[in-house]
Design a protein around this motif. Structure first.
Motif, PDB file in Angstrom:
ATOM      1  N   ALA A  60     -14.840  -5.861  -3.153  1.00  8.44           N
ATOM      2  CA  ALA A  60     -14.789  -6.334  -1.772  1.00  8.44           C
ATOM      3  C   ALA A  60     -15.039  -5.177  -0.821  1.00  8.44           C
ATOM      4  CB  ALA A  60     -13.423  -6.958  -1.476  1.00  8.44           C
ATOM      5  N   GLY A  61     -15.382  -5.533   0.420  1.00 14.41           N
ATOM      6  CA  GLY A  61     -15.475  -4.549   1.485  1.00 14.41           C
ATOM      7  C   GLY A  61     -14.162  -4.479   2.239  1.00 14.41           C
ATOM      8  N   SER A  62     -13.839  -3.310   2.763  1.00 13.29           N
ATOM      9  CA  SER A  62     -12.570  -3.115   3.463  1.00 13.29           C
ATOM     10  C   SER A  62     -12.789  -2.742   4.920  1.00 13.29           C
ATOM     11  CB  SER A  62     -11.748  -2.021   2.786  1.00 13.29           C
ATOM     12  OG  SER A  62     -10.537  -1.808   3.493  1.00 13.29           O
ATOM     13  N   PHE A  63     -12.072  -3.428   5.808  1.00 14.17           N
ATOM     14  CA  PHE A  63     -12.001  -3.048   7.218  1.00 14.17           C
ATOM     15  C   PHE A  63     -10.990  -1.919   7.408  1.00 14.17           C
ATOM     16  CE2 PHE A  63     -13.374  -7.456   7.178  1.00 14.17           C
ATOM     17  CZ  PHE A  63     -14.329  -7.532   8.181  1.00 14.17           C
ATOM     18  N   ASP A  64     -10.053  -1.816   6.484  1.00 16.52           N
ATOM     19  CA  ASP A  64      -8.914  -0.909   6.578  1.00 16.52           C
ATOM     20  C   ASP A  64      -9.258   0.434   5.935  1.00 16.52           C
ATOM     21  OD1 ASP A  64      -6.490   0.403   6.498  1.00 16.52           O
ATOM     22  OD2 ASP A  64      -5.357  -1.312   5.729  1.00 16.52           O
ATOM     23  N   ARG A  65      -9.388   1.472   6.757  1.00 18.20           N
ATOM     24  CA  ARG A  65      -9.754   2.793   6.230  1.00 18.20           C
ATOM     25  C   ARG A  65      -8.593   3.483   5.529  1.00 18.20           C
ATOM     26  NH1 ARG A  65     -15.189   4.713   7.285  1.00 18.20           N
ATOM     27  NH2 ARG A  65     -16.189   2.915   8.274  1.00 18.20           N
ATOM     28  N   CYS A 122      -4.411  -8.756   3.453  1.00 23.32           N
ATOM     29  CA  CYS A 122      -4.933 -10.016   3.984  1.00 23.32           C
ATOM     30  C   CYS A 122      -6.456  -9.906   4.048  1.00 23.32           C
ATOM     31  CB  CYS A 122      -4.354 -10.281   5.361  1.00 23.32           C
ATOM     32  SG  CYS A 122      -5.042 -11.739   6.181  1.00 23.32           S
ATOM     33  N   ALA A 123      -7.151 -10.933   3.573  1.00 18.03           N
ATOM     34  CA  ALA A 123      -8.609 -10.896   3.517  1.00 18.03           C
ATOM     35  C   ALA A 123      -9.215 -12.077   4.257  1.00 18.03           C
ATOM     36  CB  ALA A 123      -9.072 -10.909   2.058  1.00 18.03           C
ATOM     37  N   ILE A 124     -10.499 -11.954   4.538  1.00 15.60           N
ATOM     38  CA  ILE A 124     -11.271 -13.089   5.032  1.00 15.60           C
ATOM     39  C   ILE A 124     -12.382 -13.386   4.040  1.00 15.60           C
ATOM     40  CG2 ILE A 124     -10.777 -12.744   7.477  1.00 15.60           C
ATOM     41  CD1 ILE A 124     -13.524 -11.365   7.738  1.00 15.60           C
ATOM     42  N   THR A 125     -12.786 -14.667   4.006  1.00 10.84           N
ATOM     43  CA  THR A 125     -13.910 -15.092   3.186  1.00 10.84           C
ATOM     44  C   THR A 125     -15.021 -15.542   4.123  1.00 10.84           C
ATOM     45  OG1 THR A 125     -12.465 -15.750   1.376  1.00 10.84           O
ATOM     46  CG2 THR A 125     -14.660 -16.718   1.418  1.00 10.84           C
ATOM     47  N   PRO A 145      -8.426  -8.608   9.765  1.00 13.65           N
ATOM     48  CA  PRO A 145      -8.473  -8.610   8.298  1.00 13.65           C
ATOM     49  C   PRO A 145      -8.478  -7.192   7.745  1.00 13.65           C
ATOM     50  CG  PRO A 145     -10.671  -8.906   9.170  1.00 13.65           C
ATOM     51  CD  PRO A 145      -9.746  -8.871  10.362  1.00 13.65           C
ATOM     52  N   GLN A 146      -8.055  -7.066   6.500  1.00 11.58           N
ATOM     53  CA  GLN A 146      -8.159  -5.793   5.803  1.00 11.58           C
ATOM     54  C   GLN A 146      -9.350  -5.769   4.852  1.00 11.58           C
ATOM     55  OE1 GLN A 146      -3.781  -6.244   4.958  1.00 11.58           O
ATOM     56  NE2 GLN A 146      -3.909  -4.011   4.827  1.00 11.58           N
ATOM     57  N   LEU A 147      -9.648  -6.913   4.242  1.00 15.13           N
ATOM     58  CA  LEU A 147     -10.751  -7.018   3.291  1.00 15.13           C
ATOM     59  C   LEU A 147     -11.624  -8.209   3.644  1.00 15.13           C
ATOM     60  CD1 LEU A 147      -9.325  -4.934   1.460  1.00 15.13           C
ATOM     61  CD2 LEU A 147      -9.739  -6.464  -0.469  1.00 15.13           C
ATOM     62  N   GLU A 148     -12.850  -8.233   3.080  1.00 19.14           N
ATOM     63  CA  GLU A 148     -13.667  -9.437   3.129  1.00 19.14           C
ATOM     64  C   GLU A 148     -14.372  -9.626   1.790  1.00 19.14           C
ATOM     65  OE1 GLU A 148     -16.706  -9.454   6.117  1.00 19.14           O
ATOM     66  OE2 GLU A 148     -17.972  -8.007   5.065  1.00 19.14           O
ATOM     67  N   SER A 149     -14.497 -10.889   1.407  1.00 18.19           N
ATOM     68  CA  SER A 149     -15.278 -11.264   0.236  1.00 18.19           C
ATOM     69  C   SER A 149     -16.021 -12.553   0.576  1.00 18.19           C
ATOM     70  CB  SER A 149     -14.383 -11.480  -0.993  1.00 18.19           C
ATOM     71  OG  SER A 149     -13.724 -12.744  -0.921  1.00 18.19           O
ATOM     72  N   PRO A 165      -1.517 -22.121 -10.597  1.00 17.61           N
ATOM     73  CA  PRO A 165      -1.019 -20.864 -10.053  1.00 17.61           C
ATOM     74  C   PRO A 165      -2.150 -19.841  -9.907  1.00 17.61           C
ATOM     75  CG  PRO A 165       0.463 -21.678 -11.742  1.00 17.61           C
ATOM     76  CD  PRO A 165      -0.752 -22.551 -11.792  1.00 17.61           C
ATOM     77  N   SER A 166      -2.097 -19.044  -8.830  1.00 21.45           N
ATOM     78  CA  SER A 166      -3.239 -18.181  -8.526  1.00 21.45           C
ATOM     79  C   SER A 166      -2.831 -16.766  -8.155  1.00 21.45           C
ATOM     80  CB  SER A 166      -4.048 -18.785  -7.377  1.00 21.45           C
ATOM     81  OG  SER A 166      -3.237 -18.938  -6.218  1.00 21.45           O
ATOM     82  N   LEU A 167      -3.696 -15.825  -8.553  1.00 15.08           N
ATOM     83  CA  LEU A 167      -3.626 -14.423  -8.134  1.00 15.08           C
ATOM     84  C   LEU A 167      -5.038 -13.983  -7.766  1.00 15.08           C
ATOM     85  CD1 LEU A 167      -1.497 -12.742 -10.983  1.00 15.08           C
ATOM     86  CD2 LEU A 167      -0.786 -12.963  -8.602  1.00 15.08           C
ATOM     87  N   GLN A 168      -5.154 -13.104  -6.777  1.00 12.10           N
ATOM     88  CA  GLN A 168      -6.460 -12.538  -6.447  1.00 12.10           C
ATOM     89  C   GLN A 168      -6.360 -11.019  -6.424  1.00 12.10           C
ATOM     90  OE1 GLN A 168      -9.888 -12.467  -2.903  1.00 12.10           O
ATOM     91  NE2 GLN A 168      -8.195 -13.940  -2.756  1.00 12.10           N
ATOM     92  N   ILE A 169      -7.162 -10.370  -7.264  1.00  8.51           N
ATOM     93  CA  ILE A 169      -7.156  -8.924  -7.390  1.00  8.51           C
ATOM     94  C   ILE A 169      -8.553  -8.410  -7.072  1.00  8.51           C
ATOM     95  CG2 ILE A 169      -6.667  -6.959  -8.894  1.00  8.51           C
ATOM     96  CD1 ILE A 169      -4.240  -8.776  -8.423  1.00  8.51           C
ATOM     97  N   ARG A 170      -8.639  -7.451  -6.166  1.00  9.61           N
ATOM     98  CA  ARG A 170      -9.941  -6.901  -5.798  1.00  9.61           C
ATOM     99  C   ARG A 170      -9.889  -5.376  -5.701  1.00  9.61           C
ATOM    100  NH1 ARG A 170     -13.852 -10.448  -4.678  1.00  9.61           N
ATOM    101  NH2 ARG A 170     -13.178 -12.621  -4.472  1.00  9.61           N
ATOM    102  N   SER A 171     -11.058  -4.780  -5.888  1.00  5.18           N
ATOM    103  CA  SER A 171     -11.200  -3.343  -5.735  1.00  5.18           C
ATOM    104  C   SER A 171     -12.229  -3.078  -4.635  1.00  5.18           C
ATOM    105  CB  SER A 171     -11.660  -2.715  -7.055  1.00  5.18           C
ATOM    106  OG  SER A 171     -11.742  -1.310  -6.941  1.00  5.18           O
ATOM    107  N   VAL A 172     -11.969  -2.079  -3.822  1.00  2.95           N
ATOM    108  CA  VAL A 172     -12.800  -1.824  -2.642  1.00  2.95           C
ATOM    109  C   VAL A 172     -14.032  -1.001  -3.017  1.00  2.95           C
ATOM    110  CG1 VAL A 172     -12.881  -0.684  -0.403  1.00  2.95           C
ATOM    111  CG2 VAL A 172     -10.862  -1.999  -1.065  1.00  2.95           C
ATOM    112  N   SER A 173     -15.195  -1.570  -2.755  1.00  4.60           N
ATOM    113  CA  SER A 173     -16.455  -0.904  -3.073  1.00  4.60           C
ATOM    114  C   SER A 173     -17.070  -0.210  -1.859  1.00  4.60           C
ATOM    115  CB  SER A 173     -17.464  -1.914  -3.623  1.00  4.60           C
ATOM    116  OG  SER A 173     -17.696  -2.954  -2.687  1.00  4.60           O
ATOM    117  N   ASN A 174     -16.674  -0.644  -0.670  1.00  3.02           N
ATOM    118  CA  ASN A 174     -17.278  -0.091   0.548  1.00  3.02           C
ATOM    119  C   ASN A 174     -16.415  -0.425   1.756  1.00  3.02           C
ATOM    120  OD1 ASN A 174     -18.554  -2.936  -0.043  1.00  3.02           O
ATOM    121  ND2 ASN A 174     -18.741  -2.642   2.168  1.00  3.02           N
TER     122      ASN A 174
END
Length: 204
Positions: A60-65, A122-125, A145-149, A165-174
């Protein structure tokens, strides 16, 4: 435990699939990119089999530096950022219009399950990833938002509707900025995401 791993592309979880080759104690669903493809693929999958847990893995991309490139985070809230209406310069949410929901929460969290720790975000789609300064400023001011996907909220929506039941795990690429692929760390993000996923699955 019946576990479903969900990713938009093979490339995002290929190291995990290679690591688990020949002994996969989980199902894998590659949905394709975007919320429409994700919702459709999950609807089909959930109609065929009941799962105890679905895990969305991706970059995902991150707004949060304050989130480092390559860092693995846990998305606990995800918003359909464009699912709404404009009223002149006012932005009306689906909740305000009374036509549905645009905010979705993970049903489970890593710490509550005594699993691996990860920063909660917190993310946006979105249908169009942000790469222009004015649009970045507008979405930051409106939703913080902190992330976007392009899939996360659709994943939460499908899981909620199917009572999985759900989990969402992401790693920041940019970082979300004026588009500059030279600054992206996709390889690092994929490596850290898959290392985390391997360890997570060993604990489940």
């Amino acid at each position: 435990m019946n576990i479903l791993l969900v990713a938009a592309t093979h490339a995002e979880i290929q190291p995990l699939l290679t690591h688990s080759e020949g002994e996969k104690p989980f199902d894998v669903l590659i949905t394709g990119v975007g919320m429409v493809a994700t919702a459709f693929a999950l609807g089909q999958q959930f109609a065929q089999k009941k799962y105890d847990l679905a895990i969305n893995l991706g970059i995902a991309g991150s707004f949060d530096r304050n989130i480092a490139l390559g860092e693995v985070v846990e998305v606990t809230e995800d918003i359909l950022a464009e699912f709404s209406a404009e009223d002149d310069n006012q932005f009306l949410t689906m909740e305000e219009l009374g036509f549905g929901k645009s905010r979705f929460l993970a049903s489970h969290q890593l710490d509550a399950m005594f699993l691996l720790p990860a920063k909660k975000v917190c993310a946006i789609t979105v249908n169009t990833v942000h790469g222009e300064e004015t649009s970045i400023q507008k979405i930051t001011e409106r939703l913080r938002p902190q992330l976007e996907s392009m899939e996360g909220a659709a994943f939460f929506y499908a899981c909620k509707r199917s009572m999985v039941p759900s989990l969402q795990i992401r790693s920041v690429s940019n970082y979300v900025e004026k588009r500059n692929r030279e600054n992206w760390k996709i390889g690092l993000a994929v490596k850290h995401l898959n290392d985390f996923a391997v360890e997570l699955l060993e604990k489940l």
